[in-house]
Motif scaffolding. Structure first.
Motif, PDB file in Angstrom:
ATOM      1  N   SER A  63       0.870  -1.185   0.000  1.00  0.00           N
ATOM      2  CA  SER A  63       0.000   0.000   0.000  1.00  0.00           C
ATOM      3  C   SER A  63       0.895   1.219   0.000  1.00  0.00           C
ATOM      4  O   SER A  63       1.787   1.353   0.832  1.00  0.00           O
ATOM      5  CB  SER A  63      -0.896   0.039   1.235  1.00  0.00           C
ATOM      6  OG  SER A  63      -1.529   1.297   1.335  1.00  0.00           O
ATOM      7  N   GLY A  65      -0.441   4.251   0.208  1.00  0.00           N
ATOM      8  CA  GLY A  65      -1.083   5.221   1.099  1.00  0.00           C
ATOM      9  C   GLY A  65      -1.899   6.256   0.333  1.00  0.00           C
ATOM     10  O   GLY A  65      -2.438   7.192   0.934  1.00  0.00           O
ATOM     11  N   ASN A 254     -11.820  -3.670  -4.137  1.00  0.00           N
ATOM     12  CA  ASN A 254     -10.981  -3.227  -5.273  1.00  0.00           C
ATOM     13  C   ASN A 254      -9.953  -4.273  -5.665  1.00  0.00           C
ATOM     14  O   ASN A 254      -9.544  -5.105  -4.868  1.00  0.00           O
ATOM     15  CB  ASN A 254     -10.315  -1.873  -4.998  1.00  0.00           C
ATOM     16  CG  ASN A 254      -9.518  -1.738  -3.719  1.00  0.00           C
ATOM     17  OD1 ASN A 254      -9.007  -0.666  -3.417  1.00  0.00           O
ATOM     18  ND2 ASN A 254      -9.389  -2.782  -2.934  1.00  0.00           N
TER      19      ASN A 254
END
Ligand code: 9Z3
Length: 313
Positions: A63, A65, A254
């Motif tokens: 990730s 962010g 997602n």
């Protein structure tokens, strides 16, 4: 008998300054309550799982962010106060706009004073105005984590503090959280030596913390979790499974590669696709604007319903 999640916390080390951080969060929440401002905890970035207690090596979760930092800006615009629980060093609201920019390239000097270059001035002014407004209003509290246990401790602390805020509180859990870890009592202290031998590691399952979040820590809050998959066929079934298991309000589902242009908002009763077309993307628009608009609408309806139920009593 202690539950799995309680055992996890009993065995895991508290983050440094944990009590102090929870006190800051409490002061922040108390201030927002006095102002009757809705609050959202946004989690953002990936957690690490250390392989050694004096950590040289760790497993990371993907990730950058972007989802959390970008959503935070839109939530602030919608009047929310935000506890931004993020991976140390990952993208942050406002700052994220300069990740690929060398600050010095934005500046010129005319001898004495330093200015922003004319061509960048509008963009910087616009951002600065929004940033200053948030700083002056004191509506953003940033809290950083690195490892999985830091993240989970801080999530628990925040959720327990937000409990009193009931349905006015929202959780927007965009962080990428590891499902596996090495318990402290199974972890070597020192750097694992290679000595020419391949390494085998055994990881334990992390207890699902959505369960105590929705049943004990903050049972009246509006909870949005994110579901990340790479296999399209699994996406909606996994989102539905999570909703069934935890009975929370919304899953935003997602796929890794398409997460910036396509998500599905899944509830017990419905599925809504949110997407961006090429023109919107080329104009620099962000899918988080649409996700946040929809989530805020749904949270407001949730608050109204809960208030109506209370009055009904
Ligand atoms: C997400 O699905 C986020 O949307 C992304 C955002 C991590 C894909 P970026 O930070 O990416 O913009 O680069 N977050 C949830 C990931 C996760 O670990 N979910 C757990 C799961 O899928 C449930 S809490 O099982």
């Amino acid at each position: 008998m202690a539950s799995e999640w309680q055992c996890f916390f009993d065995e895991s080390k508290k983050p440094e300054h944990y009590e102090r951080t929870v006190t800051y969060m409490k002061e922040f929440v108390d201030k927002c309550m006095r102002q009757d401002r809705p609050i959202v905890l946004v989690s953002s970035g990936g957690t690490t799982v250390p392989l050694e207690s004096r950590t040289v090596r760790f497993i990371d979760n993907f990730s950058v962010g972007t989802r959390g930092a970008t959503s935070t800006e839109y939530l602030l615009q919608q009047g929310y106060a935000v506890i931004f629980l993020h991976r140390r060093g990952s993208l942050e609201p406002f700052k994220r706009h300069f990740t690929h920019t060398n600050l010095l390239d934005l500046l010129v000097t005319d001898g004495g004073t330093v200015h922003v270059k004319d061509e960048d001035s509008d963009r910087v002014r616009h951002l600065l105005e929004r940033y200053v407004a948030v700083t002056e209003a004191g509506t953003l509290l940033s809290v950083a984590f690195t490892s999985l246990n830091e993240y989970l401790y801080l999530l628990m602390g925040a959720a327990q503090v937000l409990k009193t805020y009931r349905h006015q509180a929202m959780f927007y859990l965009a962080a990428a959280v590891s499902d596996f870890y090495i318990p402290a009592n199974e972890m070597p202290e020192h750097k694992i030596q290679s000595d020419g031998v391949p390494l085998q590691i055994s990881l334990q399952l992390v207890p699902k913390m959505l369960q105590p979040l929705v049943t004990e820590w903050s049972p009246d809050a509006y909870v949005v979790s994110f579901k990340l998959e790479t296999d399209q066929d699994l996406l909606i079934p996994k989102a539905r499974k999570a909703l069934k298991r935890y009975s929370h309000q919304l899953v935003v589902a997602n796929i890794l590669e398409t997460r910036k242009k396509y998500v599905v908002m899944v509830t017990q009763e419905s599925e809504q696709i949110v997407k961006m077309d090429d023109e919107e993307l080329s104009r620099g628009q962000e899918i988080e604007a649409k996700i946040v608009e929809e989530v805020v609408k749904r949270h407001r309806m949730f608050i109204e319903q809960r208030q109506a139920e209370t009055v009904g009593f």
